[in-house]
Write a protein that holds these residues in place. Structure first.
Motif, mmCIF file in Angstrom:
data_model
loop_
_atom_site.group_PDB
_atom_site.id
_atom_site.type_symbol
_atom_site.label_atom_id
_atom_site.label_comp_id
_atom_site.label_asym_id
_atom_site.label_seq_id
_atom_site.Cartn_x
_atom_site.Cartn_y
_atom_site.Cartn_z
ATOM 1 N N LYS A 189 0.854 -1.196 0.000
ATOM 2 C CA LYS A 189 0.000 0.000 0.000
ATOM 3 C C LYS A 189 0.889 1.245 0.000
ATOM 4 C CE LYS A 189 -2.575 1.408 3.812
ATOM 5 N NZ LYS A 189 -3.698 1.266 4.756
ATOM 6 N N ALA A 205 1.227 13.272 -9.423
ATOM 7 C CA ALA A 205 1.801 12.912 -8.126
ATOM 8 C C ALA A 205 2.915 13.879 -7.761
ATOM 9 C CB ALA A 205 2.325 11.488 -8.176
ATOM 10 N N ILE A 206 2.968 14.243 -6.480
ATOM 11 C CA ILE A 206 4.022 15.112 -5.957
ATOM 12 C C ILE A 206 4.974 14.301 -5.086
ATOM 13 C CG2 ILE A 206 4.440 17.114 -4.455
ATOM 14 C CD1 ILE A 206 3.073 17.802 -7.095
ATOM 15 N N LEU A 207 4.429 13.285 -4.405
ATOM 16 C CA LEU A 207 5.233 12.451 -3.495
ATOM 17 C C LEU A 207 4.560 11.097 -3.353
ATOM 18 C CD1 LEU A 207 7.594 12.415 -1.283
ATOM 19 C CD2 LEU A 207 5.755 12.829 0.353
ATOM 20 N N ARG A 208 5.375 10.050 -3.266
ATOM 21 C CA ARG A 208 4.856 8.714 -2.953
ATOM 22 C C ARG A 208 5.534 8.233 -1.683
ATOM 23 N NH1 ARG A 208 2.264 6.129 -6.981
ATOM 24 N NH2 ARG A 208 2.914 4.077 -6.273
ATOM 25 N N SER A 209 4.740 7.652 -0.750
ATOM 26 C CA SER A 209 5.320 7.196 0.513
ATOM 27 C C SER A 209 4.695 5.872 0.927
ATOM 28 C CB SER A 209 5.089 8.239 1.615
ATOM 29 O OG SER A 209 5.561 7.735 2.859
ATOM 30 N N TYR A 210 5.525 5.020 1.541
ATOM 31 C CA TYR A 210 5.008 3.769 2.096
ATOM 32 C C TYR A 210 4.316 4.000 3.431
ATOM 33 C CZ TYR A 210 7.605 1.293 -1.491
ATOM 34 O OH TYR A 210 8.056 0.830 -2.708
ATOM 35 N N MET A 211 4.466 5.177 3.985
ATOM 36 C CA MET A 211 3.865 5.493 5.284
ATOM 37 C C MET A 211 2.844 6.620 5.103
ATOM 38 S SD MET A 211 5.065 3.429 7.579
ATOM 39 C CE MET A 211 4.950 4.171 9.205
ATOM 40 N N PRO A 212 1.901 6.770 6.055
ATOM 41 C CA PRO A 212 0.820 7.752 5.876
ATOM 42 C C PRO A 212 1.300 9.194 5.667
ATOM 43 C CG PRO A 212 0.304 6.250 7.671
ATOM 44 C CD PRO A 212 1.717 5.962 7.270
ATOM 45 N N LEU A 213 0.484 9.928 4.913
ATOM 46 C CA LEU A 213 0.666 11.366 4.696
ATOM 47 C C LEU A 213 -0.645 12.027 5.065
ATOM 48 C CD1 LEU A 213 2.139 11.162 1.073
ATOM 49 C CD2 LEU A 213 3.444 11.628 3.163
ATOM 50 N N THR A 229 4.185 13.816 7.395
ATOM 51 C CA THR A 229 4.620 12.522 6.877
ATOM 52 C C THR A 229 5.059 11.621 8.029
ATOM 53 O OG1 THR A 229 6.329 11.391 5.586
ATOM 54 C CG2 THR A 229 6.893 13.578 6.417
ATOM 55 N N GLU A 231 7.078 9.040 7.390
ATOM 56 C CA GLU A 231 8.143 8.253 6.749
ATOM 57 C C GLU A 231 9.231 7.839 7.724
ATOM 58 O OE1 GLU A 231 8.654 11.733 4.305
ATOM 59 O OE2 GLU A 231 10.832 11.536 4.461
ATOM 60 N N VAL B 36 9.144 11.789 -9.145
ATOM 61 C CA VAL B 36 8.375 11.930 -7.906
ATOM 62 C C VAL B 36 9.132 11.236 -6.777
ATOM 63 C CG1 VAL B 36 6.193 11.387 -6.784
ATOM 64 C CG2 VAL B 36 6.240 11.993 -9.215
ATOM 65 N N PRO B 37 9.455 11.973 -5.703
ATOM 66 C CA PRO B 37 10.188 11.330 -4.603
ATOM 67 C C PRO B 37 9.377 10.184 -3.995
ATOM 68 C CG PRO B 37 10.020 13.729 -4.282
ATOM 69 C CD PRO B 37 9.143 13.367 -5.443
ATOM 70 N N VAL B 38 10.079 9.143 -3.582
ATOM 71 C CA VAL B 38 9.459 8.012 -2.889
ATOM 72 C C VAL B 38 10.138 7.885 -1.532
ATOM 73 C CG1 VAL B 38 9.009 5.528 -2.938
ATOM 74 C CG2 VAL B 38 9.029 6.836 -5.066
ATOM 75 N N VAL B 39 9.324 7.884 -0.466
ATOM 76 C CA VAL B 39 9.905 7.861 0.880
ATOM 77 C C VAL B 39 9.239 6.791 1.743
ATOM 78 C CG1 VAL B 39 10.522 10.308 0.803
ATOM 79 C CG2 VAL B 39 8.305 9.630 1.730
ATOM 80 N N GLY B 40 9.854 6.516 2.893
ATOM 81 C CA GLY B 40 9.228 5.692 3.932
ATOM 82 C C GLY B 40 9.330 4.195 3.722
ATOM 83 N N ALA B 43 10.202 2.161 6.856
ATOM 84 C CA ALA B 43 9.478 2.425 8.103
ATOM 85 C C ALA B 43 8.185 1.639 8.208
ATOM 86 C CB ALA B 43 9.177 3.916 8.206
ATOM 87 N N ASP B 133 -4.427 6.318 11.068
ATOM 88 C CA ASP B 133 -3.891 5.947 9.759
ATOM 89 C C ASP B 133 -3.275 4.566 9.658
ATOM 90 O OD1 ASP B 133 -4.474 7.884 7.846
ATOM 91 O OD2 ASP B 133 -3.177 9.310 8.883
#
Lengths: 444, 156
Positions: A189, A205-213, A229, A231, B36-40, B43, B133
């Protein structure tokens, strides 16, 4: 003022060529966007936005200019655009017959024309006429518009029409930022920060993260977003430029760093920090990072937002046992006034840019609902009919509110007219939430 | 300068410009989209196994039935002096996201208070909140909500 406008309109109108000859268009599809009107349309302006001559030159069905304008105007709740299927084909094809439009109760008529200037380049003319007194209110030309910018041009037309008829600024040529949950099967996810047009089209898209934003706030010049974030496995505040060139963590103190909101002058960020042991609201000077504490109670203080004049804040505090909205003046923050009294849970306030209203989320028997309160009369009114509402956000002209809610399909973003009579679920794919309506950026 | 003069100049400008008015440049910026930056990525850890402490809606008080759970954690930490604990507070999806973030922290602190009262040094306890979340169970009814209003113990 009115005569000035009509002189200008006449001069501009003289520049328009062949705008009085119209023909029937092959484009017939009514957009699937649904605007639900509750409580009648008697207080909205009837307007016939006729199909643009030359629309068939544009291959992409998403670029039906008249339909984009109709959808914009309907979303505001201030207009009741005539459906294309209800328009007389003969009158749409023939010369402009203002008496006909007046007889079918359309006080305003929009006519337009598209011409192809080069491959993927168009010129578009648009005129707005009052059918009651035959006054031309707007006549404008958009030159050298690439296909990609046709929707932007249509939103600018909507803004010009909105402004000429209502006397209030338009807010259609603006953007929404929001969080999308990407649940691609077989993949982890992801949380995606996206920016789209105010009607939900053209997302990027501006940012993709594996953790909630969460908790997105636009800088007043629309060049940067502040958000929260996870992250680093805890809530921190980051400021990122929309062009992707800079990304900076501005608050990563012990505990919670959250709820960033840019001040109207762009110099400070309001935020919630729990570094003092419990969540309190602080203001950070963006340039120096200097912090000033604004709330001092041992309860939860969070979800701060600026009053329109930037001289006070509204915030959520549960100091009375349940979340309620309070107000504090910047120059005397310990003098706190309670603002909401009806309902036992009133949270996440946001002030309208015109200073007249706050919107917030209230717990009702049917769930959590977007509610507005008139700051003059102090009357509050539940304006949504959905049930798990979050993140109300005013349009820059204060006339619409974007927010998110959940139904069995997941998270949705909708726009409500400020009085709640017009509801439009935006056409954004995926599980989306927490919209933040961006400022007016320029143009016009 | 009077309003009229400004108006006359504006009209002159428009006529000279051939009545043109182009959309803003805002949209054109999208063409050269940066990566597009990818983060986290590092974690994202699954919910931990083990006993949890559950709460009522919009409350952070420890219910009596969960005191033994916390006391057992305190006993473990007392017996294992090199370990520390991160208390991760969570909420159900109802109510506003930011308020829930604070509520999750308050729940973690309630558990921390009991650990401290049972002899665990404050320096060995960290409280963190994820708000609504990171639900343990996806769902929109009380059976899911009751499992999401929780504090998890992450022994480190």
């Amino acid at each position: 003022m009115h005569s000035t406008r009509s002189i200008l309109a006449k001069i501009l109108g003289a520049c328009l060529v062949g705008a009085s000859v119209f023909m029937t268009l092959g484009v017939s599809a009514e957009d699937p966007v649904r605007v639900e009107i509750t409580g009648g349309t008697e207080q909205s302006y009837p307007i016939a936005v006729t199909p643009f001559k030359g629309q068939m030159l544009i291959a992409n069905a998403d670029y039906n200019l008249a339909q984009i304008v109709r959808d914009d105007l309907a979303r505001s709740g201030r207009f009741n655009p005539m459906r294309e299927s209800e328009m007389s084909a003969a009158k749409v094809a023939g010369e402009l017959d203002l008496d006909y439009w007046r007889k079918v109760a359309q006080d305003y008529v929009v006519i337009g024309e598209v011409r192809q200037q080069a491959a993927d380049m168009y010129q578009v003319d648009m005129r707005l006429i009052n059918s009651l007194n035959h006054q031309e209110l707007v006549a404008r030309r958009w030159n050298g518009v690439s296909g990609q910018l046709l929707r932007t041009a249509a939103h600018q037309m909507s803004d010009a029409i909105y402004s000429a008829v209502t006397g209030r600024g338009g807010a259609f040529d603006t953007r929404l930022a929001y969080v999308k949950i990407d649940r691609t099967p077989g993949k982890r996810k992801m949380f995606v920060l996206e920016v789209a047009d105010s009607d939900g089209y053209a997302p990027r898209a501006i940012l993709r993260s594996y953790m909630p934003l969460m908790s997105i706030s636009w800088s007043p010049d629309a060049t940067r977003l502040a958000y929260v974030t996870f992250e680093n496995r805890r809530p921190e505040i980051v400021v990122q430029s929309l062009d992707g060139r800079s990304r900076q963590t501005v608050a990563a103190f012990e505990g919670i760093n959250s709820a960033p909101v840019w001040s109207p002058d762009g110099r400070s960020l309001l935020m919630t920090l729990s570094k003092g042991g419990n969540p309190d609201i602080y203001v950070m000077d963006v340039a120096s990072k200097r912090l000033t504490q604004l709330t001092f109670d041992s309860a939860i203080e969070t979800e701060g937002t600026w009053a329109a004049d930037g001289q006070a804040i509204y915030f959520n505090s549960d100091r009375r046992g349940q979340p309620q909205v309070f107000k504090a003046e910047l120059n005397n923050p310990r003098d706190v006034k309670r603002i909401t009294f009806e309902g036992r849970y009133n949270a996440r306030p946001v002030a309208s840019p015109d200073g007249r209203y706050i919107a917030f989320v209230r717990q009702e028997v049917g769930g959590f609902k977007v509610t507005t309160q008139d700051l003059v009369s102090n009357e509050s009114k539940v304006i949504s009919s959905t049930g798990s509402d979050e993140s109300p956000s005013f349009s820059p002209n204060s006339d619409m509110i974007a927010y998110s809610y959940n139904d069995y399909r997941g998270g949705m973003i909708a726009v409500l007219s400020r009085n709640g009579r017009a509801f439009t679920k935006l056409n954004i794919n995926g599980d989306v939430r927490d919209p933040a309506w961006g400022p007016l950026v320029s143009s016009q | 300068m009077t309003k009229l003069n400004l108006f006359a100049m504006a009209v002159a400008g428009l006529v000279l410009a051939g009545c043109s008015s182009t959309p803003t440049e805002e949209g054109t910026k999208t063409t050269a989209a940066p990566a597009v930056p990818v983060v986290g990525a590092g974690a994202d850890r699954a919910s931990v196994a083990g006993e949890k402490v559950y709460f009522d809606f919009d409350r952070a008080e420890i219910k009596a039935e969960f005191m033994p759970v916390i006391k057992a954690q305190a006993a473990y930490l007392t017996a294992n002096a090199s370990k520390s604990v991160a208390l991760e507070g969570h909420c159900d999806e109802r109510g506003t996201r930011e308020y829930n973030l604070s509520l999750g922290e308050r729940r973690a602190q309630s558990v921390a208070d009991v650990l401290k009262a049972n002899g665990v040094a404050a320096s060995r306890i960290k409280s963190v909140s994820f708000g609504e979340d990171r639900p343990a169970v996806e769902g929109n009814d009380e059976s899911a909500w009751s499992k999401n209003r929780r504090v998890e113990f992450v022994i480190q």
